[in-house]
Design an enzyme around this catalytic site. Structure first.
Site, PDB file in Angstrom:
ATOM      1  CD  GLU A 169      -6.492   1.971  29.039  1.00 32.47           C
ATOM      2  OE1 GLU A 169      -5.514   2.357  29.691  1.00 32.47           O
ATOM      3  OE2 GLU A 169      -7.499   1.472  29.568  1.00 32.47           O
ATOM      4  CG  HIS A 214       5.074 -20.331  10.105  1.00 34.22           C
ATOM      5  ND1 HIS A 214       5.587 -20.912   8.975  1.00 34.22           N
ATOM      6  CD2 HIS A 214       6.143 -19.891  10.819  1.00 34.22           C
ATOM      7  CE1 HIS A 214       6.910 -20.857   9.004  1.00 34.22           C
ATOM      8  NE2 HIS A 214       7.274 -20.232  10.115  1.00 34.22           N
ATOM      9  CE  LYS A 273     -12.826   0.493  34.929  1.00 36.52           C
ATOM     10  NZ  LYS A 273     -11.909   1.502  35.428  1.00 36.52           N
TER      11      LYS A 273
HETATM   12  O1  PA5 Z   1      -3.666   3.453  32.036  1.00 33.49           O
HETATM   13  C1  PA5 Z   1      -4.656   3.478  32.740  1.00 33.49           C
HETATM   14  O2  PA5 Z   1      -5.015   4.495  33.298  1.00 33.49           O
HETATM   15  C2  PA5 Z   1      -5.445   2.217  33.034  1.00 33.49           C
HETATM   16  O3  PA5 Z   1      -5.158   1.207  32.145  1.00 33.49           O
HETATM   17  C3  PA5 Z   1      -5.166   1.731  34.439  1.00 33.49           C
HETATM   18  O4  PA5 Z   1      -3.806   1.483  34.580  1.00 33.49           O
HETATM   19  C4  PA5 Z   1      -5.920   0.464  34.789  1.00 33.49           C
HETATM   20  O5  PA5 Z   1      -7.277   0.617  34.487  1.00 33.49           O
HETATM   21  C5  PA5 Z   1      -5.787   0.151  36.271  1.00 33.49           C
HETATM   22  O6  PA5 Z   1      -6.276   1.203  37.055  1.00 33.49           O
HETATM   23  P1  PA5 Z   1      -6.173   1.207  38.624  1.00 33.49           P
HETATM   24  O7  PA5 Z   1      -4.747   1.273  39.022  1.00 33.49           O
HETATM   25  O8  PA5 Z   1      -6.918   2.432  39.086  1.00 33.49           O
HETATM   26  O9  PA5 Z   1      -6.814  -0.070  39.122  1.00 33.49           O
END
Ligand code: PA5
Length: 429
Positions: A284, A305, A419
């Site tokens: 990310e 393997h 989303k």
């Molecule tokens: O690192 C990030 O920002 C994301 O991966 C969030 O952790 C994830 O989408 C969860 O978000 P939230 O805590 O708002 O539900």
């Protein structure tokens, strides 16, 4: 200690190139060590003490003790950065069925939309005293939101509205809808630090609460991270003595040389969830603007393997970072006895599996290094302190690496597209 071993870097990315790149990009290290103004709203994790002071840890421990007194099961409702680090830590510390001490366990929800899996969670809670913890930074994400709905109702059906409230803890940002909900219904509210994105929360109360509930040594975890911060943010030291900086430079040089994948490989299955955390952190943070090494992982020796063949001989697009633990901990020794049959494995008589596993590791690294860069992250031991070091090391490395690549390490614009389409399908306004 945690160190970067470059002995098996190979010919594609050399230590000389790392030294030259270090001089060229020295300003990046200095800026990241200080923390850049442009990312001020996302750098709350950079100084560990800001969100994990001794005072705050004491509050978390005391809340965890109250929860432990009324429940044996803590359901951690969260996805991505809101669940991965706690899960990674417990697994790496050797938790069995979510429990370190055999009396209190952590169960995971909020990370799936599968009815089958969620039914399993509900079935698994029967006969247990349960508290639930909804961790949601913005409380809009579908997985934790829907799981919280399901589990809150489950608790209310069992205990009634009033008694259920003492079993509900939510972790969100101050001023959020989640905080208002807690206020209106009498649930305990804990702070999700606003200036820390989910994937950088490993050392904050987001994860320290479930870990403290499970009986993990959160003080040692935080102490390890603090020690690592002191090493990596010391601007007076020679940049080339900074292992996170060297690791980030190796990643950048690997990208420049045409490699497109980083495989985090390990010979200890306890790192399975840590590798998920690593994939999220780098995926990310770096995968944007058409750039970034694709972060993947390999659990050896099993995947020797399967994936091992590709890594050794397939499309030359992989660098492989090994994660190695130098000293065995309790439970890491199992000596093979002699055999009363001729199974042709007599060469294993009296040999410890620890050493067999190490032989497999060193042979694999030597073989793979003939084809691709194989740096190694070495931990002296696998304990809470070293995991704290590793979390900080990788978060800081990721900040450096994304900066060297020229991308913003703290946003995730791509996640929004699916989303919006999904919300439209579900009729959310
Ligand atoms: O690192 C990030 O920002 C994301 O991966 C969030 O952790 C994830 O989408 C969860 O978000 P939230 O805590 O708002 O539900």
């Amino acid at each position: 200690m945690l160190r970067l071993n470059e002995t098996y870097l190979g010919a594609r990315v050399t230590s000389d190139e790392v030294a030259r790149a270090s001089a060229t990009h020295a300003d990046v290290l200095a800026r990241c060590q200080a923390g850049e103004e442009r990312y001020a709203g996302s750098l709350g994790w950079l100084h560990v003490d800001d969100w994990s002071s001794d005072e705050r840890i004491a509050q978390i421990e005391s809340l965890a003790a109250c929860l432990r007194a009324q429940a044996d099961t803590f359901v951690l409702i969260g996805v991505g950065g809101s669940n991965n680090a706690a899960r990674a830590t417990l697994a790496a510390l050797g938790a069995r069925d979510g429990s370190l001490d055999g009396t209190h366990r952590v169960v995971y929800a909020g990370n799936t939309l599968s009815a089958f899996e969620l039914r399993r969670v509900l079935e698994d809670l029967e006969g247990h005293e349960v508290v639930i913890n909804c961790v949601a930074k913005n409380f809009e994400t579908l997985e934790p939101g829907s799981s919280f709905r399901l589990l809150r109702q489950w608790l209310v059906e069992r205990h009634g509205e009033k008694n259920a409230s003492s079993r509900i803890v939510c972790c969100g940002t101050p001023g959020s809808h989640l905080e208002r909900l807690c206020h209106d219904h009498g649930y305990t509210f804990t702070t999700f630090p606003d200036p820390v994105g989910g994937r950088y929360t490993a050392l904050t109360e987001v994860h320290l609460l479930p870990l403290a509930f499970a009986g993990a040594d959160v003080r040692a975890l935080v102490a390890g991270a603090r020690a690592e911060e002191a090493l990596l943010r010391d601007g007076t030291k020679d940049p080339l003595a900074n292992d996170a900086w060297r690791y980030a430079l190796i990643r950048r040089l690997a990208w420049d040389s045409g490699l497109r994948v980083e495989l985090l490989s390990f010979f200890e299955p306890r790192f399975r969830w840590l590798s998920k955390w690593y994939e999220q952190l780098f995926g990310e943070s770096e995968g944007k603007d058409g750039r970034g090494l694709f972060p993947a992982s390999a659990e050896y020796s099993e995947e020797l393997h399967s994936l091992g063949q590709y890594v050794q001989d397939g499309t030359p697009q992989v660098m492989e970072t090994f994660l190695d633990v130098l000293e065995p901990s309790a439970g890491d020794s199992l000596v093979l006895g002699g055999s009363d049959i001729d199974d042709r494995f007599g060469y294993l008589d009296g040999v410890d599996f620890w050493d067999v596993n190490k032989a497999s590791f060193t042979a694999t690294r030597a073989a793979h290094a003939s084809a691709l860069p194989c740096p190694t992250l070495e931990l002296d031991r696998l304990d809470a302190e070293h995991l704290g070091r590793l979390f900080y090391f990788l978060m800081f490395s990721c900040y450096l690496s994304a900066s060297l690549l020229g991308v913003n390490p703290f946003d995730q614009p791509g996640v929004e597209s699916y989303k919006q389409l999904m919300f439209r399908t579900l009729g959310r306004r």
